[in-house]
Design a protein around this motif. Structure first.
Motif, short mmCIF file in Angstrom:
data_model
loop_
_atom_site.label_atom_id
_atom_site.label_comp_id
_atom_site.label_asym_id
_atom_site.label_seq_id
_atom_site.Cartn_x
_atom_site.Cartn_y
_atom_site.Cartn_z
N LEU A 91 0.83 -1.20 0.00
CA LEU A 91 0.00 0.00 0.00
C LEU A 91 0.87 1.25 0.00
CD1 LEU A 91 -2.71 -0.87 2.69
CD2 LEU A 91 -2.92 -0.99 0.21
N ALA A 93 1.57 5.23 1.08
CA ALA A 93 1.36 5.98 2.32
C ALA A 93 -0.04 6.59 2.35
CB ALA A 93 2.43 7.05 2.48
N GLU A 95 -2.74 5.43 0.85
CA GLU A 95 -3.73 4.37 1.08
C GLU A 95 -3.77 3.98 2.56
OE1 GLU A 95 -3.92 1.75 -2.96
OE2 GLU A 95 -2.01 1.74 -1.88
N ARG A 96 -2.59 3.86 3.17
CA ARG A 96 -2.54 3.54 4.60
C ARG A 96 -3.24 4.63 5.42
NH1 ARG A 96 2.50 1.24 3.53
NH2 ARG A 96 2.49 -0.94 4.11
N GLN A 101 -7.73 3.46 12.00
CA GLN A 101 -6.70 2.82 12.82
C GLN A 101 -7.36 1.89 13.83
OE1 GLN A 101 -3.21 3.19 12.36
NE2 GLN A 101 -4.16 3.96 10.49
N GLN A 108 -3.62 -4.01 12.78
CA GLN A 108 -3.72 -3.11 11.63
C GLN A 108 -3.29 -3.80 10.34
OE1 GLN A 108 -5.19 -0.19 11.95
NE2 GLN A 108 -4.96 0.42 9.81
N LYS A 109 -2.38 -4.77 10.46
CA LYS A 109 -1.89 -5.48 9.26
C LYS A 109 -3.03 -6.17 8.51
CE LYS A 109 0.08 -9.12 12.03
NZ LYS A 109 0.26 -8.19 13.09
N GLU A 112 -4.87 -3.50 6.50
CA GLU A 112 -4.05 -3.15 5.33
C GLU A 112 -4.06 -4.26 4.28
OE1 GLU A 112 -0.19 -1.99 6.82
OE2 GLU A 112 -1.05 -0.28 7.91
#
Length: 156
Positions: A91, A93, A95-96, A101, A108-109, A112
């Protein structure tokens, strides 16, 4: 070609580690519909390097009465590789930053990975991940659902 004749695209899924353990180690009947959807081609599972590394690490833990030896760990990982398609792209930055959160940074992985896989559903039993669905601080472009929310067609 009629609507009935067109093959529906498989539902794109990302599974968290607990769901993988339920499938590979615990043979949990609660994921039977999910397992059937994958085996029937109604759903496809995606995994990235970070999620695969966590699965490998957790398979080595003491899982109580389900503790598995190195051979069984290797077999479980091989089965996970056969069942899933690898997510190769990373991804950006931006997109993240667009993602909500998770309260638990270790989870979080999965959020993502679901975005990178263009998943329809992130399948989890984790409270922190499920809370993202309820919180909707930022809309996620996929559902976050428990395995039990799948019906006989593989839809969540």
């Amino acid at each position: 070609m009629s609507t009935r004749e067109r093959k529906e695209e498989p539902l794109r899924l990302v599974l968290d580690t607990q769901v993988w353990l339920d499938w590979l180690v615990f043979d949990d009947p609660g994921i039977r519909r999910l397992r059937n959807a994958v085996h029937l081609g109604r759903a496809a599972v995606y995994i990235d390097a970070a999620c695969a590394a966590e699965l490998e690490r957790v398979l080595a833990y003491d899982l109580g009465q389900h503790r598995i030896d190195a051979r069984a760990q290797a077999a479980a990982l091989a089965q996970a590789r056969r069942l899933s398609q690898r997510i190769e792209g990373a991804l950006s930055a931006a997109e993240r930053a667009s993602l909500p959160q998770c309260r638990d940074p270790d989870d979080q992985k999965f959020v993502e990975a679901a975005l990178a896989a263009r998943a329809d559903v992130l399948v989890t039993k984790d409270r922190a991940l499920l809370e993202l669905n309820r919180r909707r601080a930022r809309a996620v472009p996929f559902r976050i659902a428990k395995p039990a929310e799948f019906d006989h067609t593989g839809r969540a």
